[in-house]
Motif scaffolding. Structure first.
Motif, mmCIF file in Angstrom:
data_model
loop_
_atom_site.group_PDB
_atom_site.id
_atom_site.type_symbol
_atom_site.label_atom_id
_atom_site.label_comp_id
_atom_site.label_asym_id
_atom_site.label_seq_id
_atom_site.Cartn_x
_atom_site.Cartn_y
_atom_site.Cartn_z
ATOM 1 N N VAL A 91 23.906 2.329 11.224
ATOM 2 C CA VAL A 91 23.016 3.481 11.017
ATOM 3 C C VAL A 91 22.365 3.398 9.642
ATOM 4 C CG1 VAL A 91 22.913 6.002 10.811
ATOM 5 C CG2 VAL A 91 24.335 4.965 12.574
ATOM 6 N N GLY A 92 23.197 3.105 8.632
ATOM 7 C CA GLY A 92 22.659 2.990 7.281
ATOM 8 C C GLY A 92 21.634 1.870 7.164
ATOM 9 N N SER A 93 21.896 0.758 7.893
ATOM 10 C CA SER A 93 20.959 -0.370 7.852
ATOM 11 C C SER A 93 19.616 -0.002 8.452
ATOM 12 C CB SER A 93 21.550 -1.569 8.613
ATOM 13 O OG SER A 93 22.739 -2.010 8.006
ATOM 14 N N GLY A 94 19.651 0.827 9.535
ATOM 15 C CA GLY A 94 18.394 1.256 10.159
ATOM 16 C C GLY A 94 17.546 2.081 9.202
ATOM 17 N N ILE A 95 18.211 3.023 8.522
ATOM 18 C CA ILE A 95 17.487 3.863 7.560
ATOM 19 C C ILE A 95 16.954 3.007 6.412
ATOM 20 C CG2 ILE A 95 17.758 5.756 5.905
ATOM 21 C CD1 ILE A 95 19.933 6.882 7.795
ATOM 22 N N LEU A 96 17.824 2.104 5.929
ATOM 23 C CA LEU A 96 17.416 1.237 4.820
ATOM 24 C C LEU A 96 16.247 0.333 5.212
ATOM 25 C CD1 LEU A 96 18.021 0.288 1.938
ATOM 26 C CD2 LEU A 96 19.623 -1.390 2.904
ATOM 27 N N LEU A 97 16.262 -0.135 6.475
ATOM 28 C CA LEU A 97 15.182 -1.003 6.941
ATOM 29 C C LEU A 97 13.846 -0.275 6.923
ATOM 30 C CD1 LEU A 97 14.367 -3.729 8.147
ATOM 31 C CD2 LEU A 97 14.888 -2.790 10.413
ATOM 32 N N LEU A 98 13.855 0.989 7.369
ATOM 33 C CA LEU A 98 12.610 1.766 7.358
ATOM 34 C C LEU A 98 12.099 1.953 5.931
ATOM 35 C CD1 LEU A 98 13.482 4.501 10.025
ATOM 36 C CD2 LEU A 98 11.908 2.577 10.285
ATOM 37 N N LEU A 99 13.030 2.233 5.013
ATOM 38 C CA LEU A 99 12.627 2.388 3.615
ATOM 39 C C LEU A 99 12.062 1.084 3.052
ATOM 40 C CD1 LEU A 99 15.616 4.504 2.214
ATOM 41 C CD2 LEU A 99 13.252 5.254 2.505
ATOM 42 N N ILE A 100 12.712 -0.047 3.412
ATOM 43 C CA ILE A 100 12.243 -1.350 2.922
ATOM 44 C C ILE A 100 10.848 -1.647 3.447
ATOM 45 C CG2 ILE A 100 12.638 -3.844 3.111
ATOM 46 C CD1 ILE A 100 15.646 -3.245 3.006
ATOM 47 N N ILE A 101 10.611 -1.339 4.734
ATOM 48 C CA ILE A 101 9.286 -1.592 5.316
ATOM 49 C C ILE A 101 8.214 -0.789 4.585
ATOM 50 C CG2 ILE A 101 7.868 -1.275 7.386
ATOM 51 C CD1 ILE A 101 10.394 -1.926 9.023
ATOM 52 N N ALA A 102 8.524 0.500 4.341
ATOM 53 C CA ALA A 102 7.548 1.361 3.659
ATOM 54 C C ALA A 102 7.280 0.868 2.236
ATOM 55 C CB ALA A 102 8.068 2.797 3.633
ATOM 56 N N ILE A 103 8.363 0.553 1.514
ATOM 57 C CA ILE A 103 8.204 0.069 0.141
ATOM 58 C C ILE A 103 7.471 -1.270 0.121
ATOM 59 C CG2 ILE A 103 9.479 -0.756 -1.894
ATOM 60 C CD1 ILE A 103 11.670 1.312 -1.148
ATOM 61 N N SER A 104 7.808 -2.140 1.085
ATOM 62 C CA SER A 104 7.167 -3.451 1.147
ATOM 63 C C SER A 104 5.662 -3.326 1.372
ATOM 64 C CB SER A 104 7.794 -4.294 2.268
ATOM 65 O OG SER A 104 9.160 -4.526 2.025
ATOM 66 N N PHE A 105 5.271 -2.342 2.209
ATOM 67 C CA PHE A 105 3.842 -2.140 2.488
ATOM 68 C C PHE A 105 3.085 -1.771 1.206
ATOM 69 C CE2 PHE A 105 0.335 0.735 3.556
ATOM 70 C CZ PHE A 105 -0.427 -0.113 4.345
ATOM 71 N N PHE A 106 3.689 -0.822 0.438
ATOM 72 C CA PHE A 106 3.036 -0.393 -0.802
ATOM 73 C C PHE A 106 3.017 -1.536 -1.829
ATOM 74 C CE2 PHE A 106 4.310 3.867 0.820
ATOM 75 C CZ PHE A 106 3.042 4.426 0.886
ATOM 76 N N ILE A 107 4.107 -2.301 -1.886
ATOM 77 C CA ILE A 107 4.155 -3.433 -2.818
ATOM 78 C C ILE A 107 3.107 -4.469 -2.447
ATOM 79 C CG2 ILE A 107 5.573 -5.386 -3.581
ATOM 80 C CD1 ILE A 107 8.005 -3.560 -3.418
ATOM 81 N N TYR A 108 2.962 -4.719 -1.131
ATOM 82 C CA TYR A 108 1.994 -5.704 -0.656
ATOM 83 C C TYR A 108 0.575 -5.301 -1.049
ATOM 84 C CZ TYR A 108 -0.964 -8.285 2.588
ATOM 85 O OH TYR A 108 -1.944 -9.065 3.137
ATOM 86 N N LYS A 109 0.274 -4.054 -0.828
ATOM 87 C CA LYS A 109 -1.072 -3.571 -1.182
ATOM 88 C C LYS A 109 -1.315 -3.705 -2.684
ATOM 89 C CE LYS A 109 -3.047 -2.185 2.633
ATOM 90 N NZ LYS A 109 -4.328 -2.806 3.053
ATOM 91 N N ASN A 110 -0.293 -3.354 -3.455
ATOM 92 C CA ASN A 110 -0.423 -3.441 -4.916
ATOM 93 C C ASN A 110 -0.598 -4.897 -5.370
ATOM 94 O OD1 ASN A 110 -0.381 -2.365 -7.571
ATOM 95 N ND2 ASN A 110 1.778 -2.941 -7.789
ATOM 96 N N LEU A 111 0.164 -5.818 -4.737
ATOM 97 C CA LEU A 111 0.060 -7.238 -5.086
ATOM 98 C C LEU A 111 -1.299 -7.801 -4.723
ATOM 99 C CD1 LEU A 111 3.574 -8.625 -4.036
ATOM 100 C CD2 LEU A 111 2.690 -8.335 -6.353
ATOM 101 N N GLN A 112 -1.828 -7.369 -3.555
ATOM 102 C CA GLN A 112 -3.147 -7.847 -3.142
ATOM 103 C C GLN A 112 -4.210 -7.431 -4.160
ATOM 104 O OE1 GLN A 112 -2.382 -10.265 -0.840
ATOM 105 N NE2 GLN A 112 -4.280 -9.659 0.130
ATOM 106 N N SER A 113 -4.066 -6.174 -4.615
ATOM 107 C CA SER A 113 -5.025 -5.666 -5.599
ATOM 108 C C SER A 113 -4.907 -6.441 -6.909
ATOM 109 C CB SER A 113 -4.767 -4.173 -5.846
ATOM 110 O OG SER A 113 -5.615 -3.684 -6.852
#
Length: 618
Positions: free
Chosen positions: A371-393
Motif C-alpha cells: 500500500v505504501g509503495s502504491g502511494i509512494l509511486l504516485l508521488l514519484i510520478i508526480a514529482i518526476s513530471f515536474f522535474i522533467y519539465k524543469n529539466l527540459q526548460s
C-alpha cells in the motif's frame, strides 16, 4: 566415463589398464614423503595464529593419526583449543574430525561417531560441505569396521553426492573405495569391481599415492579371487610401492594382510608378513589390525603345532576383538546415531516454527509495504513530471547559453589569433622588404598575408570548415613565419592521404596558437643550426590527431626567457583553444584532448616540444 571403463576392462582384460595406470602414475604423481616436514617447517616459521595456522595443525594431526597417536592427539588438542579461543567454526569441525579418527583407531566407535556428528553440525554452520562429506564417509567407515554394511553404504553414498556437487574428486575416489570394501566383505565381487571402475577415474584426478594404493589393493584382491595370481601379485606390488613412497603405514599393513589372505605363499613367508603387519598395528595402536593379525598368527602357529605361540596370539586376538566388536559397543554406536538424528529433527522442527512465524510477519509487512509503495509511486510520478519539465526548460536555456558561448569564444579566438602584435609584425616585415628594395619578396609576403586574412575571416563565420581549408591556413601561416625569420627553420608536413581524399571537417584555426608558440617561443629563440617544425596529421579510428613538434629551446627555457623579457604576457590563444576543445567535446559527446610533451636529447637536455591534439572526425 563410468560406462566406458568397464568396457575397456572386459575387452582388454587387465594388461592394458595396468600399462595405462603405470604410465599415468609415473608421469603425473610426485613424491610426498617430505609433506609432513614441509608442514612442520611452515608452522615453525609462521608465528601468527590464524585460520591457516589451525588448518596446518589439523593436517599434522591427520598425518600422524596412523603413525604416531601421541603426536596426533597433541595436535588435535591444539586445533580444538585454538578454534574455541578464536570461535573458528571451521576449525572446530576439523578438530572433531581429528578426534573421530583417533577414537576410531583405538576402537572407540561410539565416541568416534559422536565426534563426527558434531563435526557435521559445525560444518553445516559454516557452510563447509567438504568437511561434512569427510565426516559422513568416516561414519560409514566405522560402520564397515562393525560389519554393518548397509549403514556404511547409507552414509558413504550421502558423501558421494556432496563430493560430486563440490567437485571434490579425492573425496569421490575415497567413497567408492569404501563401497567396494563393503561389497568385497559380502562376496559381491561384480559390484566391487564396478565400484572400483567408477572410482578409479576420480583417483587419477586426485593424483595421490595414498588413494591409488587402496585402489590397486582392491584390484589385486579381485584378481586373486579370479585365480589370476600373477596380476594379483602385480597389483599388490603397485599398492605397496605407492604406500611406501609416502610412508603410509596403514596401507603398508593392508598390503601385508592382503598378500597373506589372497596369495598362495609358504607358511614361512606368511609368518614374516604377519609379523611385519602385527608390528605396524602395535606401533600405530591400530586395534582392529592387532586383532586381525593376532587371529591369523594364532591360526598359522596352530597349523605348525606351536601351541604356546598359538595360544598367546589367540588371547591377544580375543581380548582386542571383544573390546572392539562387543554387542555393547555396536549398540552404543546405533544409540548415538539415533540420538543425533532425533536432535537434528527437533532442531529442524524448531527451525520450521521460526520460519512460519517469520513468514506471517513478512506477509503483514509486505501488505503494508504494498500500500505504501502504491502511494509512494504516485508521488514519484508526480514529482518526476515536474522535474522533467524543469529539466527540459533548463536544457533549452543551457543550449542557448552554450551556443552564445561558442560564438563568443570563436570571436575572441579570431581576435586573439589576429592580434595587433601579429599584424604589426607582418606589416613591419613587408616594410623591411620594401626598404631593402626586395620588391618580389615584399609582394610574395603581402599576397600570402592577404590570403591568410581572407581564410581567417571566412572561417570565423563557421563552427567547422573542410580539413583542406584548415590545412591551407596552416601552411600559409607557417610560410609567412618562415619569410619573417629569413627561413631560419624548415617545415616538414606528414598528412594522412585518407584525410586529403575524404570529406572531413574540423574546427577552424584550432592548431594555430600551438604552431605560433612553437615558432615564436621555441624555434626563434634557439641558436641551433638545423631547426625544424614538423606538422603531422593522421586519422585514427574516429579521431583526427594533429602532432606539432619542434626542436627549439623547450618550454622550460622559454619560460625563463618570458619571465625576463615579458613577465606579464599571457598566452590567450592557448587558453581559448582549450575552451573551444571542451565545448567541441561536449557537442560531439566525445573525449578529445590536448597533450603537451617536453622533448629531451640523449644527454637529458631540452630538445623541443611536442603537442598532440585529438579531436572527433566529423
Amino acid at each position: 566415463m563410468q560406462k566406458l571403463i568397464p568396457v575397456i576392462f572386459k575387452k582388454y582384460y587387465c594388461c592394458l589398464i595396468v600399462f595405462v595406470l603405470t604410465v599415468y602414475c609415473n608421469g603425473k604423481v610426485f613424491a610426498q614423503t617430505n609433506y609432513t616436514d614441509s608442514i612442520l617447517n611452515w608452522v615453525q616459521n609462521h608465528p601468527k595464529i590464524d585460520s591457516q595456522y589451525i588448518i596446518s595443525i589439523h593436517r599434522l594431526s591427520y598425518r600422524y593419526s596412523e603413525s604416531n597417536i601421541q603426536k596426533a592427539f597433541q595436535y588435535y588438542e591444539k586445533v580444538s583449543t585454538l578454534s574455541d579461543s578464536m570461535n573458528f567454526t571451521y576449525g572446530k569441525s576439523l578438530a572433531q574430525i581429528n578426534l573421530g579418527l583417533l577414537l576410531s583407531s583405538s576402537g572407540n566407535f561410539e565416541g568416534s561417531n559422536s565426534a563426527y556428528f558434531k563435526a557435521i553440525d559445525y560444518a553445516e554452520a559454516c557452510g563447509a560441505l567438504r568437511l561434512k562429506a569427510v565426516s559422513l564417509n568416516n561414519i560409514g567407515d566405522n560402520f564397515s569396521t562393525l560389519k554393518n554394511y548397509e549403514k556404511c553404504r547409507e552414509y558413504t553414498r550421502k558423501a558421494v553426492i556432496i563430493n560430486k556437487q563440490i567437485k571434490a574428486w579425492r573425496g569421490v575416489a575415497i567413497n567408492y573405495e569404501l563401497l567396494q570394501r563393503c561389497d568385497l566383505e559380502e562376496n559381491s565381487y561384480a559390484r566391487a569391481r564396478l565400484d572400483l571402475d567408477m572410482g578409479m577415474p576420480y583417483a587419477l584426478l586426485a593424483n595421490e599415492k595414498y588413494i591409488l594404493s587402496q585402489f590397486y589393493l582392491g584390484y589385486g584382491k579381485l584378481k586373486a579371487i579370479a585365480k589370476d595370481m600373477d596380476s594379483a601379485q602385480f597389483y599388490f606390488e603397485m599398492a605397496m610401492n605407492q604406500a611406501r613412497h609416502q610412508n603410509d603405514l596403514r596401507n603398508v599393513y593392508n598390503v601385508y594382510i592382503a598378500e597373506v589372505e589372497y596369495l598362495h605363499l609358504s607358511p614361512y613367508k606368511k609368518l614374516a608378513l604377519l609379523d611385519s603387519a602385527y608390528s605396524l598395528a602395535k606401533r600405530t595402536r591400530f586395534l582392529e589390525g592387532i586383532a586381525k593379525t593376532a587371529e591369523q598368527l594364532s591360526n598359522l602357529y596352530d597349523l605348525q603345532s606351536n601351541r604356546d605361540s598359538s595360544l598367546a596370539y589367540y588371547r591377544i586376538y580375543r581380548g582386542t576383538y571383544d573390546s572392539l566388536f562387543s554387542e555393547n559397543n555396536r549398540r552404543n554406536v546405533i544409540i548415538k546415531e539415533a540420538d543425533w538424528m532425533i536432535k537434528r529433527k527437533e532442531l529442524e522442527n524448531t527451525h520450521l516454527k521460526e520460519i512460519s512465524a517469520i513468514q506471517k510477519r513478512d506477509i503483514i509487512f509486505k501488505n503494508i509495504l504494498l500500500v505504501g509503495s502504491g502511494i509512494l509511486l504516485l508521488l514519484i510520478i508526480a514529482i518526476s513530471f515536474f522535474i522533467y519539465k524543469n529539466l527540459q526548460s533548463k536544457k533549452k536555456r543551457s543550449e542557448s547559453s552554450l551556443k552564445q558561448k561558442i560564438a563568443d569564444i570563436q570571436v575572441r579566438s579570431i581576435r586573439a589569433q589576429m592580434n595587433p602584435h601579429f599584424i604589426f609584425n607582418c606589416l613591419n616585415s613587408i616594410d623591411n622588404f620594401i626598404i631593402r628594395n626586395e620588391k618580389m619578396e615584399a609582394s610574395e609576403y603581402l599576397n600570402k598575408f592577404s590570403e591568410l586574412i581572407r581564410i581567417m575571416l571566412e572561417s570565423s563565420r563557421n563552427e567547422v570548415i573542410p580539413f583542406s581549408k584548415s590545412l591551407e591556413a596552416i601552411k600559409l601561416y607557417i610560410e609567412l613565419e618562415q619569410l619573417r625569420f629569413n627561413n631560419k627553420f624548415s617545415l616538414k608536413m606528414n598528412i594522412d592521404p585518407e584525410l586529403l581524399n575524404g570529406d572531413y571537417k574540423v574546427p577552424p584555426l584550432l592548431t594555430q596558437p600551438y604552431i605560433e608558440n612553437a615558432i615564436l617561443h621555441g624555434i626563434s629563440q634557439s641558436e641551433h643550426e638545423f631547426l625544424q617544425l614538423i606538422v603531422s596529421v593522421r586519422k585514427e579510428d574516429d579521431f583526427i590527431i594533429y602532432v606539432i613538434e619542434d626542436n627549439g629551446i623547450g618550454r622550460e627555457q622559454s619560460a625563463k626567457y618570458k619571465n625576463s623579457n615579458k613577465p606579464y604576457h599571457e598566452s590567450l590563444g592557448i587558453k581559448l583553444t582549450q575552451e573551444r576543445m571542451d565545448i567541441f567535446n561536449q557537442q560531439q559527446n566525445t573525449q578529445g584532448n590536448i597533450v603537451i610533451t617536453d622533448l629531451y636529447d640523449k644527454n637529458n637536455a631540452p630538445a623541443g616540444t611536442r603537442v598532440e591534439l585529438k579531436i572527433k572526425a566529423i
